[in-house]
Design a protein around this motif. Structure first.
Motif, mmCIF file in Angstrom:
data_model
loop_
_atom_site.group_PDB
_atom_site.id
_atom_site.type_symbol
_atom_site.label_atom_id
_atom_site.label_comp_id
_atom_site.label_asym_id
_atom_site.label_seq_id
_atom_site.Cartn_x
_atom_site.Cartn_y
_atom_site.Cartn_z
ATOM 1 N N VAL A 78 1.167 -1.337 0.237
ATOM 2 C CA VAL A 78 0.665 -0.181 0.226
ATOM 3 C C VAL A 78 1.266 1.106 -0.084
ATOM 4 N N GLY A 79 1.500 1.032 0.872
ATOM 5 C CA GLY A 79 2.617 2.461 1.144
ATOM 6 C C GLY A 79 3.989 2.509 -0.311
ATOM 7 N N GLY A 80 4.281 1.393 -1.324
ATOM 8 C CA GLY A 80 4.578 1.887 -2.412
ATOM 9 C C GLY A 80 3.799 2.355 -3.260
ATOM 10 N N ILE A 81 2.520 1.451 -2.938
ATOM 11 C CA ILE A 81 1.899 1.714 -4.834
ATOM 12 C C ILE A 81 1.960 3.654 -4.304
ATOM 13 N N ILE A 82 1.019 4.594 -3.134
ATOM 14 C CA ILE A 82 1.454 5.641 -2.865
ATOM 15 C C ILE A 82 2.674 5.858 -3.141
ATOM 16 N N THR A 83 3.532 6.028 -2.575
ATOM 17 C CA THR A 83 4.440 6.866 -2.403
ATOM 18 C C THR A 83 5.022 6.490 -3.772
ATOM 19 N N LEU A 84 4.722 5.191 -4.798
ATOM 20 C CA LEU A 84 5.931 5.753 -5.869
ATOM 21 C C LEU A 84 5.124 6.600 -6.948
ATOM 22 N N SER A 85 3.520 5.693 -7.140
ATOM 23 C CA SER A 85 2.782 7.226 -7.349
ATOM 24 C C SER A 85 3.042 8.326 -7.795
ATOM 25 N N ILE A 86 2.675 8.733 -6.331
ATOM 26 C CA ILE A 86 3.450 10.171 -6.327
ATOM 27 C C ILE A 86 4.615 10.917 -6.641
ATOM 28 N N ALA A 87 5.383 9.784 -6.306
ATOM 29 C CA ALA A 87 6.502 10.160 -6.544
ATOM 30 C C ALA A 87 7.154 10.806 -7.665
ATOM 31 N N LEU A 88 6.209 9.478 -8.576
ATOM 32 C CA LEU A 88 6.867 9.844 -10.164
ATOM 33 C C LEU A 88 5.699 11.112 -10.823
ATOM 34 N N ILE A 89 4.237 11.398 -10.184
ATOM 35 C CA ILE A 89 3.656 12.099 -10.796
ATOM 36 C C ILE A 89 4.487 14.052 -10.546
ATOM 37 N N PHE A 90 5.094 13.573 -9.233
ATOM 38 C CA PHE A 90 6.316 15.330 -9.006
ATOM 39 C C PHE A 90 7.362 15.246 -10.005
ATOM 40 N N ALA A 91 7.806 13.970 -10.430
ATOM 41 C CA ALA A 91 8.863 14.240 -10.782
ATOM 42 C C ALA A 91 8.484 14.107 -12.442
ATOM 43 N N ILE A 98 7.700 23.302 -16.064
ATOM 44 C CA ILE A 98 6.632 24.614 -15.187
ATOM 45 C C ILE A 98 7.785 25.399 -13.978
ATOM 46 N N ARG A 99 7.305 26.863 -13.902
ATOM 47 C CA ARG A 99 7.533 27.892 -13.226
ATOM 48 C C ARG A 99 8.525 27.039 -11.626
ATOM 49 N N PHE A 100 9.535 27.849 -11.904
ATOM 50 C CA PHE A 100 9.327 27.756 -9.919
ATOM 51 C C PHE A 100 9.815 26.236 -9.082
ATOM 52 N N LYS A 101 10.699 24.989 -10.764
ATOM 53 C CA LYS A 101 10.548 24.071 -10.486
ATOM 54 C C LYS A 101 11.916 23.631 -9.192
#
Length: 297
Positions: A78-91, A98-101
């Motif tokens: 569960v934590g892996g799916i959430i963490t890696l998904s959010i990390a990939l989206i942010f990346a 985008i500005r101020f990256k």
């Protein structure tokens, strides 16, 4: 040539000796210990009593260990799916121009710079506190009742949320390094062909990040298997079923617990070997599933 060989040996010898003493010897010793009844980790070898696979039977027959394994599996999956998904989206967002990256990249990574103890304390005292925690203040402002975030039912998920908050930035940087290696010509060609940003992300970026994803999954597996500090911070006095993980179980049986001075370093070694095997299995499976040689630039 002889002088060159001697020089090479002289430079390599300290590293090789250190590796043998600090890594291979402890690993081999720990594996051997799993087959013996050992009271203390510092007990003389002469006091060890051979008992075959009894340590593994003791560990796998323990209800506490099974609970710890379930908690670790939830953290990993569960934590892996959430963490890696959010990390990939942010990346992907931070490499999209985008500005101020630079500011956002630093802000997201900042929790990794802060001490894990301080970060956990912040969540426990100022976010999850039942009386004045931020979450309950927000809930009460909308007319709701405060939630007991650190109660038995919610403690595990509160701990996982706090851990994810501190981990996202680390995996985001690894994804960013992978995305930045993808040739921009591919994206330019896709844009000319009319591919949207979402199509580029799903059909170009994600498929070309197999190697980086494999690395992140391996690192996440190691973090899940060595999940010690956060569990101790959320259950500092007594080990609780809501926060127990295999390394906490191992710590308890090796060094004893409150009200129980019995120690079993042999069983503790069996736990360590079991976790090492799990990490190795995940690594092998990821290498089979996510093969770098399938990528074509």
């Amino acid at each position: 040539m002889k002088k060159d060989k001697k020089m090479i040996i002289m430079f390599l010898a300290p590293t090789v000796i250190t590796l043998l003493v600090m890594y291979f010897y402890p690993v081999i010793r720990t594996f051997i210990m799993t087959f013996f009844k050992i009271g203390s980790a510092t007990s003389a070898v002469s006091t060890w009593k051979f008992n075959g696979l009894a340590n593994y039977a003791t560990v796998f027959g323990s209800a506490s260990f099974r609970t710890a394994m379930i908690n670790m599996l939830l953290i990993w999956f569960v934590g892996g799916i959430i963490t890696l998904s959010i990390a990939l989206i942010f990346a992907m967002m931070l490499t999209s121009g985008i500005r101020f990256k630079k500011f956002f990249r630093a802000a997201i990574y900042l929790p990794n710079v802060v001490s894990a103890v301080a970060l956990a304390t912040m969540w426990i005292q100022y976010v999850f506190n039942q009386d004045y925690g931020m979450l309950n203040v927000i809930i009460r402002s909308f007319g709701g009742e405060g939630v007991k975030w650190l109660g038995t039912d919610m403690k595990f998920w509160s701990m996982l949320i706090a851990f994810i908050f501190g981990a996202v930035g680390y995996y985001m940087l690894i994804f960013i390094s992978g995305i930045e290696k993808i040739p921009q010509d591919i994206y330019e060609a896709a844009t000319i062909d009319g591919a949207s940003k979402i199509q580029q992300a799903t059909q170009i970026t994600i498929p070309l990040l197999k190697g980086v994803t494999k690395t992140n999954i391996t690192f996440w597996t190691i973090n899940a298997a060595t999940f010690f500090l956060w569990s101790k911070m959320f259950s500092p006095v007594d080990t609780e079923a809501a926060t127990i993980v295999p390394v906490i179980y191992m710590y308890d049986i090796v060094f004893g617990t409150k009200g129980n001075s019995m120690r079993d370093s042999g069983a503790g070694s069996a736990v360590g070997v079991t976790l090492a095997v799990i990490i190795l299995i995940v690594y092998v499976v990821m290498n089979k599933i996510l093969k770098d040689d399938e990528l074509e630039f």
